[in-house]
Design a protein around this motif. Structure first.
Motif, mmCIF file in Angstrom:
data_model
loop_
_atom_site.group_PDB
_atom_site.id
_atom_site.type_symbol
_atom_site.label_atom_id
_atom_site.label_comp_id
_atom_site.label_asym_id
_atom_site.label_seq_id
_atom_site.Cartn_x
_atom_site.Cartn_y
_atom_site.Cartn_z
ATOM 1 N N TYR A 206 0.797 -1.230 0.000
ATOM 2 C CA TYR A 206 0.000 0.000 0.000
ATOM 3 C C TYR A 206 0.829 1.279 0.000
ATOM 4 C CZ TYR A 206 -4.464 -2.366 0.470
ATOM 5 O OH TYR A 206 -5.575 -3.130 0.243
ATOM 6 N N ILE A 207 2.023 1.257 0.566
ATOM 7 C CA ILE A 207 2.826 2.480 0.581
ATOM 8 C C ILE A 207 3.104 2.934 -0.848
ATOM 9 C CG2 ILE A 207 5.028 3.513 1.246
ATOM 10 C CD1 ILE A 207 3.165 3.047 3.610
ATOM 11 N N VAL A 208 3.651 2.048 -1.659
ATOM 12 C CA VAL A 208 3.906 2.373 -3.067
ATOM 13 C C VAL A 208 2.577 2.447 -3.818
ATOM 14 C CG1 VAL A 208 4.941 1.547 -5.209
ATOM 15 C CG2 VAL A 208 6.243 1.458 -3.069
ATOM 16 N N GLY A 209 1.773 1.412 -3.703
ATOM 17 C CA GLY A 209 0.403 1.455 -4.165
ATOM 18 C C GLY A 209 0.157 1.285 -5.651
ATOM 19 N N HIS A 210 1.196 1.057 -6.448
ATOM 20 C CA HIS A 210 1.000 1.000 -7.900
ATOM 21 C C HIS A 210 1.639 -0.233 -8.547
ATOM 22 C CE1 HIS A 210 0.005 5.159 -6.949
ATOM 23 N NE2 HIS A 210 -0.648 5.201 -8.094
ATOM 24 N N SER A 211 2.018 -1.205 -7.741
ATOM 25 C CA SER A 211 2.524 -2.492 -8.238
ATOM 26 C C SER A 211 3.728 -2.358 -9.153
ATOM 27 C CB SER A 211 1.391 -3.264 -8.963
ATOM 28 O OG SER A 211 0.321 -3.502 -8.083
ATOM 29 N N ASP A 212 4.603 -1.395 -8.845
ATOM 30 C CA ASP A 212 5.755 -1.186 -9.723
ATOM 31 C C ASP A 212 7.084 -1.047 -8.992
ATOM 32 O OD1 ASP A 212 5.146 1.272 -8.596
ATOM 33 O OD2 ASP A 212 4.856 2.315 -10.500
ATOM 34 N N VAL A 213 7.101 -1.307 -7.673
ATOM 35 C CA VAL A 213 8.333 -1.158 -6.893
ATOM 36 C C VAL A 213 8.383 -2.256 -5.835
ATOM 37 C CG1 VAL A 213 9.511 0.266 -5.163
ATOM 38 C CG2 VAL A 213 8.577 1.338 -7.216
ATOM 39 N N MET A 214 9.572 -2.839 -5.636
ATOM 40 C CA MET A 214 9.825 -3.731 -4.507
ATOM 41 C C MET A 214 10.519 -2.912 -3.422
ATOM 42 S SD MET A 214 8.675 -6.691 -5.491
ATOM 43 C CE MET A 214 9.391 -7.798 -4.268
ATOM 44 N N LEU A 215 9.973 -2.946 -2.191
ATOM 45 C CA LEU A 215 10.516 -2.090 -1.139
ATOM 46 C C LEU A 215 10.071 -2.595 0.219
ATOM 47 C CD1 LEU A 215 12.113 0.585 -0.683
ATOM 48 C CD2 LEU A 215 9.906 1.762 -0.685
ATOM 49 N N GLY A 216 10.958 -2.528 1.209
ATOM 50 C CA GLY A 216 10.630 -2.915 2.576
ATOM 51 C C GLY A 216 11.089 -1.876 3.573
ATOM 52 N N THR A 217 10.398 -1.814 4.715
ATOM 53 C CA THR A 217 10.768 -0.878 5.775
ATOM 54 C C THR A 217 10.725 -1.586 7.126
ATOM 55 O OG1 THR A 217 8.490 -0.124 6.182
ATOM 56 C CG2 THR A 217 9.756 1.048 4.492
ATOM 57 N N ALA A 218 11.544 -1.111 8.047
ATOM 58 C CA ALA A 218 11.474 -1.551 9.446
ATOM 59 C C ALA A 218 11.685 -0.321 10.309
ATOM 60 C CB ALA A 218 12.522 -2.611 9.746
ATOM 61 N N THR A 219 10.650 0.043 11.041
ATOM 62 C CA THR A 219 10.679 1.227 11.891
ATOM 63 C C THR A 219 10.794 0.774 13.339
ATOM 64 O OG1 THR A 219 9.217 2.304 10.296
ATOM 65 C CG2 THR A 219 9.483 3.376 12.419
ATOM 66 N N ALA A 220 11.679 1.412 14.087
ATOM 67 C CA ALA A 220 11.988 0.933 15.436
ATOM 68 C C ALA A 220 11.876 2.039 16.469
ATOM 69 C CB ALA A 220 13.404 0.340 15.468
ATOM 70 N N THR A 221 11.692 1.626 17.714
ATOM 71 C CA THR A 221 11.683 2.560 18.835
ATOM 72 C C THR A 221 13.101 3.065 19.095
ATOM 73 O OG1 THR A 221 12.052 0.761 20.409
ATOM 74 C CG2 THR A 221 9.752 1.362 19.923
ATOM 75 N N GLU A 222 13.197 4.072 19.923
ATOM 76 C CA GLU A 222 14.506 4.659 20.251
ATOM 77 C C GLU A 222 15.452 3.617 20.842
ATOM 78 O OE1 GLU A 222 16.271 8.510 22.732
ATOM 79 O OE2 GLU A 222 14.126 8.024 22.793
ATOM 80 N N LYS A 223 14.916 2.672 21.607
ATOM 81 C CA LYS A 223 15.746 1.656 22.251
ATOM 82 C C LYS A 223 16.430 0.755 21.228
ATOM 83 C CE LYS A 223 15.528 -2.128 25.626
ATOM 84 N NZ LYS A 223 14.641 -2.859 26.599
ATOM 85 N N TYR A 224 15.711 0.398 20.174
ATOM 86 C CA TYR A 224 16.225 -0.598 19.234
ATOM 87 C C TYR A 224 16.701 -0.007 17.908
ATOM 88 C CZ TYR A 224 14.322 -3.935 22.534
ATOM 89 O OH TYR A 224 14.071 -4.657 23.682
#
Length: 393
Positions: A206-224
């Motif tokens: 859904y972030i890209v939303g147009h079926s044309d990009v491979m992409l991953g994210t990992a969002t972390a807290t301040e501790k990690y």
């Protein structure tokens, strides 16, 4: 800011936009320096978003990381070339030989393969658990349990987990809580409000939303965040600035797209509920979906992805339905503007901790942005083909 305003402004600090509307596409491998002092400063300044080397990031990646943090929360966001890479690298950043992890039994298939085929070689043990286990997770935690991984809802069978209860117990035992938050998309579920330490997304969806990009994210807290950032960098993870630009552009319409996906999907799901071929609807907004009460309590909305179980059928009839589709295309992804359909049998073989209770095929739909009446008509003619083949089987 309200959510829709946040979506428009996320990642658009003036230092990234430089006086225009969108952050620029900055392509770079080598970063050059005017002095040894500047070079040493950049090399030692790992905690801030400064140009050092292309793999560390450019202004385009810094803008996108900022945008994800502004949407999901947390202290920082690491970027990867796919959702699977985000999952595997997030786990690798926090496990060592001799560790034990708890993995939800509904986990995305590549995640299960990673645990069973790679982590075992590194001396890391995986135990799969019932997605609806809730407080019962405590009985499975061992002295060497380091991570509890959740996926809520499950991307095929759609069980919604009791995230805050599991997170509370995990933290009592010093376990890191990781969540595959792709379905929530950083908008419909706010992970850090519910005790998650690291939120992973296949931004491909859904972030890209147009079926044309491979992409991953990992969002972390301040501790990690520092450990996730440095270990991901050490593992060589980086992303294309051109892909990130498309992801930034996708974010701007995320809210309106999700609203339309949700509206269309609810209309299709309610129509399916009236069909004689359907045994149950597995949509988190329906009380027939396991964990529906947690969806009502914790989520801000739904999207276009849900499943339903047939009350009859065989593989030949299922194939006839799938092959007859005009607007629904067959594909393993979801989250784009287009509608997709996937027929699944043999779910009992995909579980090890829980028993799948249904005998007949499951169909997963991603409801896109087409006219919903056309989609319903497509499914209706598919059911006709289904019955024609079933009658002769």
């Amino acid at each position: 800011m309200k959510q829709d305003t946040k979506i428009i402004n996320a990642g658009r600090k003036s230092k990234w936009t430089q006086g225009v509307v969108n952050p620029s596409v900055q392509r770079a491998s080598t970063v050059v320096f005017e002095s040894t002092t500047a070079m040493k400063h950049a090399a030692g300044n790992k905690t801030n978003q400064v140009l050092f080397y292309g793999r560390r990031g450019t202004t385009t990646s810094f803008a996108f990381s900022d945008a994800m943090v502004e949407l999901e929360g947390g202290a920082g966001c690491a970027l990867y070339p796919s959702g699977t890479a985000a999952i595997t690298n997030a786990i690798l950043s926090f496990v060592k030989s001799g560790d034990h992890i708890l993995m939800v039994d509904t986990a995305y298939e590549p995640t299960r393969d990673f645990c069973d085929k790679l982590l075992t070689n590194y001396g890391v043990e995986t135990t799969y658990y019932d997605p609806l286990i809730g407080a019962g997770i405590e009985a499975l935690i061992k002295e060497n349990t380091s991570i509890i991984f959740l996926e809520s809802p499950g991307s095929i069978t759609m069980e919604v987990q009791d995230v805050p209860t599991i997170a509370k117990i995990a933290h009592q035992h010093d376990c890191i809580v990781m969540l595959d938050n792709t379905w929530g998309a950083g908008v419909n579920f706010q992970p850090f409000d519910y005790g998650v330490d690291i939120s992973v997304q296949a931004a491909t969806k859904y972030i890209v939303g147009h079926s044309d990009v491979m992409l991953g994210t990992a969002t972390a807290t301040e501790k990690y965040w520092p450990q996730l950032r440095e270990h991901s960098y050490t593992l060589g993870q980086c992303t294309s600035p051109d892909d990130l630009y498309l992801a930034l552009r996708g974010i701007r319409t995320l809210g309106v797209r999700l609203n339309q996906h949700e509206k269309n999907a609810l209309k299709v799901a309610n129509w399916l509920k009236t069909r004689p071929e359907v045994e149950t609807i597995l949509h988190p907004a329906f009380d027939s979906c396991p964990g529906h009460e947690f969806f009502q309590r914790d989520f801000n909305g739904s999207n276009g992805l849900f499943s339903f179980v047939l009350n009859c059928g065989n593989q030949k009839a299922l194939n006839a339905l799938l092959d007859s589709m005009e607007h629904f295309k067959m594909g393993y992804s979801w989250g784009g503007f287009e509608s997709l359909i996937l027929g699944i049998t043999g779910l009992k073989n995909m579980r090890t901790a829980t028993q799948w209770p249904y005998e007949n095929p499951l169909i997963r739909l991603h409801i896109g942005l087409e006219d919903v009446d056309d989609l319903i008509a497509d499914l209706e003619q598919g059911f006709e083909k289904f019955h024609q083949v079933l009658a002769t089987s």
